[in-house]
Design an enzyme around this catalytic site. Structure first.
Site, PDB file in Angstrom:
ATOM      1  N   ASP A  11       0.870  -1.190   0.000  1.00 30.77           N
ATOM      2  CA  ASP A  11       0.000   0.000   0.000  1.00 30.77           C
ATOM      3  C   ASP A  11       0.900   1.231   0.000  1.00 30.77           C
ATOM      4  O   ASP A  11       2.099   1.137   0.278  1.00 30.77           O
ATOM      5  CB  ASP A  11      -0.915   0.013   1.243  1.00 30.77           C
ATOM      6  CG  ASP A  11      -1.855   1.223   1.260  1.00 30.77           C
ATOM      7  OD1 ASP A  11      -2.425   1.545   0.197  1.00 30.77           O
ATOM      8  OD2 ASP A  11      -1.992   1.878   2.315  1.00 30.77           O
ATOM      9  N   SER A  12       0.282   2.372  -0.264  1.00 31.57           N
ATOM     10  CA  SER A  12       1.054   3.613  -0.211  1.00 31.57           C
ATOM     11  C   SER A  12       1.401   3.987   1.240  1.00 31.57           C
ATOM     12  O   SER A  12       2.288   4.803   1.452  1.00 31.57           O
ATOM     13  CB  SER A  12       0.251   4.739  -0.857  1.00 31.57           C
ATOM     14  OG  SER A  12      -0.998   4.850  -0.208  1.00 31.57           O
ATOM     15  N   CYS A  74      -4.226  -1.599  -1.965  1.00 40.56           N
ATOM     16  CA  CYS A  74      -4.396  -0.171  -2.224  1.00 40.56           C
ATOM     17  C   CYS A  74      -5.363  -0.044  -3.395  1.00 40.56           C
ATOM     18  O   CYS A  74      -5.100  -0.558  -4.487  1.00 40.56           O
ATOM     19  CB  CYS A  74      -3.042   0.434  -2.579  1.00 40.56           C
ATOM     20  SG  CYS A  74      -3.116   2.158  -3.087  1.00 40.56           S
ATOM     21  N   GLU A 185      -3.420   9.076   8.189  1.00 42.61           N
ATOM     22  CA  GLU A 185      -1.956   8.942   8.329  1.00 42.61           C
ATOM     23  C   GLU A 185      -1.434   9.784   9.509  1.00 42.61           C
ATOM     24  O   GLU A 185      -0.372   9.515  10.040  1.00 42.61           O
ATOM     25  CB  GLU A 185      -1.253   9.365   7.036  1.00 42.61           C
ATOM     26  CG  GLU A 185      -1.464   8.406   5.868  1.00 42.61           C
ATOM     27  CD  GLU A 185      -0.550   7.179   5.889  1.00 42.61           C
ATOM     28  OE1 GLU A 185       0.593   7.283   6.363  1.00 42.61           O
ATOM     29  OE2 GLU A 185      -1.008   6.111   5.428  1.00 42.61           O
ATOM     30  N   CYS A 218     -11.105   2.722  -0.208  1.00 47.76           N
ATOM     31  CA  CYS A 218      -9.709   3.079   0.086  1.00 47.76           C
ATOM     32  C   CYS A 218      -9.353   2.297   1.340  1.00 47.76           C
ATOM     33  O   CYS A 218     -10.134   2.287   2.305  1.00 47.76           O
ATOM     34  CB  CYS A 218      -9.579   4.578   0.335  1.00 47.76           C
ATOM     35  SG  CYS A 218      -7.944   5.064   0.947  1.00 47.76           S
ATOM     36  N   HIS A 220      -7.412   2.856   3.636  1.00 50.54           N
ATOM     37  CA  HIS A 220      -7.251   3.656   4.851  1.00 50.54           C
ATOM     38  C   HIS A 220      -8.585   3.837   5.590  1.00 50.54           C
ATOM     39  O   HIS A 220      -8.605   4.068   6.794  1.00 50.54           O
ATOM     40  CB  HIS A 220      -6.722   5.059   4.515  1.00 50.54           C
ATOM     41  CG  HIS A 220      -5.256   5.117   4.247  1.00 50.54           C
ATOM     42  ND1 HIS A 220      -4.668   4.552   3.133  1.00 50.54           N
ATOM     43  CD2 HIS A 220      -4.243   5.683   4.953  1.00 50.54           C
ATOM     44  CE1 HIS A 220      -3.366   4.779   3.162  1.00 50.54           C
ATOM     45  NE2 HIS A 220      -3.082   5.460   4.252  1.00 50.54           N
TER      46      HIS A 220
HETATM   47  N1  DGL Z   1      -4.809   3.287   0.711  1.00 46.73           N
HETATM   48  C1  DGL Z   1      -4.864   3.761  -0.648  1.00 46.73           C
HETATM   49  C2  DGL Z   1      -6.124   3.265  -1.327  1.00 46.73           C
HETATM   50  O1  DGL Z   1      -6.653   2.233  -0.953  1.00 46.73           O
HETATM   51  C3  DGL Z   1      -4.737   5.219  -0.951  1.00 46.73           C
HETATM   52  C4  DGL Z   1      -3.915   6.119  -0.202  1.00 46.73           C
HETATM   53  C5  DGL Z   1      -3.239   7.187  -1.038  1.00 46.73           C
HETATM   54  O2  DGL Z   1      -3.897   8.110  -1.535  1.00 46.73           O
HETATM   55  O3  DGL Z   1      -2.046   7.044  -1.165  1.00 46.73           O
HETATM   56  O4  DGL Z   1      -6.587   3.876  -2.252  1.00 46.73           O
END
Ligand code: DGL
Length: 305
Positions: A11-12, A74, A185, A218, A220
């Site tokens: 993931d990012s 992600c 974050e 997402c 997150h």
């Molecule tokens: N967790 C990432 C997702 O599922 C996105 C986070 C980011 O924007 O880097 O899209």
């Protein structure tokens, strides 16, 4: 392929830990390598070319490190770079969008059928029904399931969810929520600012649709599922909140089983190692909170700019 899976999870940032959290107990015999590309986050505000370049570099690193299966935990990388990643590595790759859309379908189907069952008159309640009751009218057509997808700007622009949901006969309204990833974050998962931002996004979204389900597009967002649900209720929506983590873990199990055969149950917990491309102290601190177990060892990784 060796019979013990080594599963790379990417993931990012921290969001993919919500998928790792589901994977650890489901496939305990595996070893996991998690990579959070925290130095280059957020992906959701970047172009397709940049997202694909970052995601491919991360995928190559995980394969070189020994992964024999890859989970793109992600949505943004799945929506914009899944084909590029599959071309760049020689191992099976599981994304989050198909499992997420199927999870929505499953919940919507069971939710709609339980609602229609609850409005069905049985002999015991016939005496209390009003004159000219619904039971005498021709049945109205089943409503088209409608889902609200909350996601990053890049995921929304790709329309990956709208297209995948359309194939499952679900109408999806996609809402970009660019402020949510930075708030998560920051660790502001239960914070007045996050709740206010949610109220603004959800008010705008609910003016456009009346969803039966809200899909967290997402990885997150499961970390703020509780405030999302309470904000929906405050705004008068009874939509159920769905995330793709559980369904993605099951899709991964299916991919592992298809490649390596049935997985043994294990009495010892799964092992994992973590890499981050920025502050390992922050990854350890917040990651421990999000994974809900200690992350003892995080290694700093430089995979370029
Ligand atoms: N967790 C990432 C997702 O599922 C996105 C986070 C980011 O924007 O880097 O899209």
């Amino acid at each position: 392929m060796p019979s013990t899976p080594t599963i790379g999870v990417f993931d990012s940032g921290f969001g993919g830990l919500t998928v790792l959290r589901e994977l650890l107990p489901l496939i305990p015999a595996a070893h996991y390598i998690y990579l959070g590309d925290t130095a280059r986050l957020p992906y959701g505000a970047k172009s397709q070319a940049t997202i694909a370049r970052y995601a491919v570099e991360s995928a190559r690193f995980l394969q070189a490190r020994g992964a024999n299966l890859l989970v793109i935990a992600c949505n943004t990388a799945t929506a914009l770079a899944l084909d590029d990643i599959r071309e760049a590595v020689s191992i099976p790759v599981v994304g989050v969008i198909e499992p997420g859309a199927h999870a929505a379908l499953k919940s919507l189907t069971s939710n709609l059928s339980s609602r229609s069952e609850s409005t069905h008159f049985t002999p015991s309640n016939l005496s209390s029904r009003p004159e000219r009751s619904a039971v005498e009218r021709p049945a109205s057509p089943a409503p088209e399931p409608e889902v609200l997808v909350l996601a990053t700007a890049a995921t929304v622009q790709s329309h990956a969810y709208r297209n995948t949901c359309a194939r499952l006969n679900i109408h999806a309204t996609e809402m970009p929520c660019p402020l949510l990833v930075p708030l998560v974050e920051e660790g502001w998962t239960d914070h007045p600012v996050t709740r206010e931002v949610l109220r603004i996004y959800l008010t705008e979204a609910l003016a456009k649709c009346q969803p039966q389900a809200v899909l967290l597009g997402c990885t997150h967002y499961p970390l703020i599922a509780a405030p999302i649900e309470s904000t929906l209720r405050e705004l008068g929506s009874q939509a159920i909140v769905i995330d793709s983590a559980h369904a993605t873990a099951h899709a991964t199990l299916a991919a592992v089983t298809a490649t390596l055969g049935p997985q043994p149950t294990s009495t010892t917990p799964a092992t994992f190692e973590c890499f981050a491309t920025d502050s390992i102290e922050k990854f350890q601190r917040l990651g421990t909170l999000f994974l809900r177990q200690p992350i003892a060892n995080v290694q700093l990784l430089d995979i370029g700019g």
